[in-house]
Motif scaffolding. Sequence first.
Motif, PDB file in Angstrom:
ATOM      1  N   THR A   1       0.819  -1.111   0.064  1.00 28.98           N
ATOM      2  CA  THR A   1       0.036   0.038   0.055  1.00 28.98           C
ATOM      3  C   THR A   1       0.796   1.185   0.033  1.00 28.98           C
ATOM      4  N   LEU A   2       0.390   2.370  -0.433  1.00 32.09           N
ATOM      5  CA  LEU A   2       1.131   3.743  -0.283  1.00 32.09           C
ATOM      6  C   LEU A   2       1.301   3.992   1.030  1.00 32.09           C
TER       7      LEU A   2
ATOM      8  N   VAL B   1       2.579  -5.140  -8.441  1.00 30.99           N
ATOM      9  CA  VAL B   1       2.464  -3.680  -8.146  1.00 30.99           C
ATOM     10  C   VAL B   1       1.899  -3.016  -9.346  1.00 30.99           C
ATOM     11  N   SER B   2       1.029  -2.301  -9.306  1.00 29.87           N
ATOM     12  CA  SER B   2       0.392  -1.578 -10.399  1.00 29.87           C
ATOM     13  C   SER B   2       1.319  -0.249 -10.725  1.00 29.87           C
TER      14      SER B   2
ATOM     15  N   ARG C   1       0.473   2.794  -8.574  1.00 26.93           N
ATOM     16  CA  ARG C   1       1.003   2.518  -7.050  1.00 26.93           C
ATOM     17  C   ARG C   1       2.607   2.833  -7.344  1.00 26.93           C
ATOM     18  N   ARG C   2       3.237   2.373  -8.287  1.00 22.04           N
ATOM     19  CA  ARG C   2       4.484   2.648  -8.356  1.00 22.04           C
ATOM     20  C   ARG C   2       4.782   4.111  -8.414  1.00 22.04           C
TER      21      ARG C   2
END
Length: 312
Positions: A74-75, A104-105, A108-109
Motif C-alpha cells: 500500500t501507499l 504492483v500496479s 501505485r509505483r
Amino acid sequence: MLNTKVGPVHFEDFGGTEFERLVFAYHLRAGWTDLAWYGKTGSDQGRDIIGNEILEDGSQRRTVIQCANRDVLTLDKAKHDMTGAVGEEGDHLKAFKFVCRGDVSAARRRAIQEAGKKLKLEPVTIWSGSEFEENLRLRGEFLLRRFIEGVAFPDDGEGLRRFVSSFVELSDEEMLREIGQIFERPAFWTPFYAECSLSGFQQAIDDTIGALNTGVWRTREGDVIRRLPSWRDVGDPAIRKQLEGVVFALDALRRLFKKRMQEGAIRHCDCEDASCPTFFLDMGVGDELDAIRHDILDAAHRLIPGFAVRIV
C-alpha cells in the motif's frame, strides 16, 4: 537451451524471514557492499536491509531495501517505511528499494516514487515478485533453486555472505548447473554460416574460456554478468579434468577460427564496415567449426545436469 525453468515461484508459501533471507542473499550475489540485515533483529525501523549499490561509473549509492512479503504494497505502508528509514539514516540515505512478493500496479509505483522524491529519495525502485524472480534467474539461479526446494540457507548475515561469495557450500551438481549457464549464448547454438558478427563470435569464445577459468562471466560487450564457479572449484577430480578438457576444446575452436581468418577462408565483404554482418566462407569451413562446437556441447551435456543446448 539450458533447462532451468522452475516457476513461477509462489513466494506467498514462505515466511517473512525466509523471504528476507533470499533478498539479502540475492543482493550479496549482485555485488552490493556493506550490507546489513536489520530485519533479522526485529527492529528494522523501515529498513529490512541497507547497503551500497555499485553504479556503472563505480560510485556507490546508499540504499535501503525493504522486503514487502505481502499480497499488496500500500501507499501508506511505503510512505511509513521510507519516512522511518530517512529518520534513522538521515542524509546518508540516497535511494530506496522495495522487493515485493506480489504485483504492483503502474499507478501505485508512480505514487510511491513521488512520495520518495519528497523525502529526497531518488530513485525509488520497486520490484514485483515476478521481477525479483527474473533477476534471481539471471544472477542467482542456485539461490532460487535452493529456496524452492527447501534447502536451508545460513541463518545469519555473515553466514550468508560466506555462502554467496565462496561456492564452498554448493554441491558439484549445483556448481555444474551454474557453469552450464555460460553456454546459453548464440555463439553456441547459431550455425556458423548464420553468425552475424565475426568479432562478436570470437569475443564470446574468449569470454567463455575466461568464465570457465576464472568464474567471471561477461557479455560480448565486456560487462560482468556475475560470478560463477570456475572449473577449479568443482570437488570431483575426474569432473575437473573433463571441464579442463572443455577449456582446451574451446581454445582449439578459437585457434582454428583465427587461423581460417588469417588464411582468408573466413573473410568480410568488401564494404569496409567493421560492423557489417556479411562475410564469406570457403567450402566446408562452417561445418568444420560447427563440428567442434557439437563436440564441446556434447561434452557439456554429459557433465552438466539438465544441459540441453544444441546447434540448430
